[in-house]
Design a protein around this motif. Sequence first.
Motif, short mmCIF file in Angstrom:
data_model
loop_
_atom_site.label_atom_id
_atom_site.label_comp_id
_atom_site.label_asym_id
_atom_site.label_seq_id
_atom_site.Cartn_x
_atom_site.Cartn_y
_atom_site.Cartn_z
N MET A 198 42.68 41.34 40.64
CA MET A 198 42.92 40.59 41.87
C MET A 198 41.62 40.45 42.67
SD MET A 198 45.49 39.24 43.70
CE MET A 198 45.97 38.89 45.40
N GLU A 199 40.85 41.53 42.73
CA GLU A 199 39.60 41.49 43.51
C GLU A 199 38.57 40.56 42.88
OE1 GLU A 199 41.36 45.68 43.95
OE2 GLU A 199 41.01 44.24 42.33
N ASN A 200 38.48 40.53 41.54
CA ASN A 200 37.58 39.58 40.87
C ASN A 200 37.98 38.15 41.19
OD1 ASN A 200 35.35 40.32 38.78
ND2 ASN A 200 36.86 41.97 38.56
N LEU A 201 39.29 37.89 41.16
CA LEU A 201 39.78 36.55 41.47
C LEU A 201 39.46 36.18 42.92
CD1 LEU A 201 41.34 34.06 40.53
CD2 LEU A 201 43.45 35.23 41.18
N GLU A 202 39.67 37.13 43.83
CA GLU A 202 39.38 36.87 45.24
C GLU A 202 37.89 36.63 45.47
OE1 GLU A 202 42.95 39.46 47.36
OE2 GLU A 202 41.24 40.48 46.44
N ALA A 203 37.05 37.40 44.78
CA ALA A 203 35.60 37.19 44.90
C ALA A 203 35.22 35.79 44.42
CB ALA A 203 34.84 38.26 44.11
N ALA A 204 35.92 35.32 43.39
CA ALA A 204 35.68 33.97 42.89
C ALA A 204 36.08 32.93 43.94
CB ALA A 204 36.45 33.74 41.59
N TYR A 205 37.21 33.15 44.60
CA TYR A 205 37.62 32.24 45.68
C TYR A 205 36.59 32.21 46.81
CZ TYR A 205 42.42 30.99 44.31
OH TYR A 205 43.52 30.44 43.69
N GLY A 255 35.50 47.01 32.40
CA GLY A 255 34.86 47.21 33.70
C GLY A 255 33.83 46.18 34.10
N SER A 256 33.55 45.19 33.24
CA SER A 256 32.63 44.12 33.63
C SER A 256 33.27 43.27 34.72
CB SER A 256 32.29 43.23 32.43
OG SER A 256 31.56 43.94 31.46
N SER A 257 32.45 42.72 35.58
CA SER A 257 32.98 41.81 36.59
C SER A 257 32.93 40.38 36.06
CB SER A 257 32.16 41.90 37.87
OG SER A 257 30.90 41.23 37.72
N LEU A 258 33.65 39.49 36.72
CA LEU A 258 33.59 38.08 36.36
C LEU A 258 32.17 37.56 36.52
CD1 LEU A 258 35.40 35.78 35.42
CD2 LEU A 258 35.98 35.32 37.80
N GLY A 259 31.48 38.08 37.54
CA GLY A 259 30.08 37.70 37.74
C GLY A 259 29.21 38.14 36.57
N ASP A 260 29.44 39.35 36.06
CA ASP A 260 28.67 39.85 34.91
C ASP A 260 28.86 38.95 33.70
OD1 ASP A 260 27.91 42.04 36.46
OD2 ASP A 260 29.52 43.32 35.69
N ASN A 301 29.00 40.12 43.06
CA ASN A 301 29.27 41.55 42.83
C ASN A 301 29.31 42.35 44.13
OD1 ASN A 301 29.61 41.33 40.06
ND2 ASN A 301 27.45 41.68 39.60
N ASP A 302 28.50 41.96 45.11
CA ASP A 302 28.55 42.62 46.42
C ASP A 302 29.90 42.35 47.09
OD1 ASP A 302 26.01 43.66 46.17
OD2 ASP A 302 25.04 42.10 47.38
N ASN A 303 30.36 41.10 47.02
CA ASN A 303 31.67 40.77 47.60
C ASN A 303 32.79 41.52 46.88
OD1 ASN A 303 30.61 38.97 49.47
ND2 ASN A 303 30.85 37.19 48.13
N LEU A 304 32.63 41.66 45.57
CA LEU A 304 33.63 42.38 44.79
C LEU A 304 33.74 43.84 45.24
CD1 LEU A 304 35.62 42.57 42.42
CD2 LEU A 304 33.67 42.94 40.90
N LYS A 305 32.61 44.48 45.46
CA LYS A 305 32.61 45.87 45.94
C LYS A 305 33.27 45.97 47.31
CE LYS A 305 28.49 47.36 43.40
NZ LYS A 305 27.05 47.75 43.51
N THR A 306 32.98 45.01 48.16
CA THR A 306 33.61 45.00 49.49
C THR A 306 35.12 44.88 49.36
OG1 THR A 306 31.65 43.97 50.47
CG2 THR A 306 33.70 43.80 51.71
#
Length: 375
Positions: A198-205, A255-260, A301-306
């Motif tokens: 969910m957080e990866n998707l939200e970071a994408a939004y 554990g990779s992010s969508l950004g990665d 990735n910064d937004n994802l951590k937040t």
Amino acid sequence: MQIVPTTKGIKEAIRSVLGNDLPKEGERSGKQVAASFGKTLAKGLAAIGIGKIIGNAITAGTEYQNSIAKLGTIADTSAVSIDSMKTKIADMSDQLGISQADIAEAAYSTISATGDTAGALDVVAQAAKLATAGFTDTDSAISVLTTAMNAYGMEADNVQHISDSLITTQNLGVTTVAELASNMGRAIATASGYGVSMENLEAAYISTTKAGISTAESTTYLSSMIQELGKDGSTVSDILKDKTGKSFAELMNSGSSLGDVLKVLMDSVDGNSEAFMNLWSSQEAGKSANAIANQGISTFNDNLKTLQNQAGTTQAAYENMTDTFAWKSQDLKTKLENLGIDLFNAMYPVLNDLTQEAMDFVDHLDVEAVADDIT
């Protein structure tokens, strides 16, 4: 000075006005009985000066009673008794400024969506705060929360984190919870299927909306991008397997992010934006991927951590929005309505008896006498 009469006084007044003055069965024609009952009721309520109070109480109480009855048809009472739910609903109403009937209806919708009676009211409470903080209604807030819960296999105790991440998306992106609630469900279904959190998707939004893509368009574009990343045989899927030895879903689950993932693809074309866009068979997929890349992978990735670590954002925004005259006026209205429900509950035995008496009269109306009166 007593403005609102006591329930005991009202009950005694209703009894004195109606209980002894109703005509006995057979004494008059049905038409006369009906007219007498109506006139006596109106005259009596006006005489004791509480007609409006009683009317409002009956309206609020009837709506509440129907909502509780509806809730009882779906609630698992072996998990939580209706009486316990009624007590919690009353407390929530006073705290949140939402009518008890609306809370009961929201609880019904939550149980219908999740099958969880024990945690339903906790979800409703969080949804109510999310709705106020996210400029939407409670039904929409429940919809997006329960969609996320179901898609990701979350329990009611996860709902605060989901709510906080949605408010954080609203704060960091160019969107609102209202827009996310209306559109995000389609993307959640796709994302969860490929292990995109969910957080990866939200970071994408956050990235796409900051790039000028609307929330609705972002939903379509991101769904396309995720589907292409996960599709066997697609160009981007083959590149990921070649460069990492893993599929898209495997990368997500490890554990990779969508950004990665997008960085791997960007690196494969030496950072050339045009070549990066040409990797995608769908223009929509390419647009969302390019928007994320252009906003910056490190920013993503910064937004994802937040999003993963932010807590209390819903409560903070909720407190901001409730410190207004508009909200306090609604809260006062709700509290007065709750007084009406208490009054209705106190009057209910009397009202029930009177209604039964009236029904008995109707059942025994002398139709021939009424016909004679009319002719």
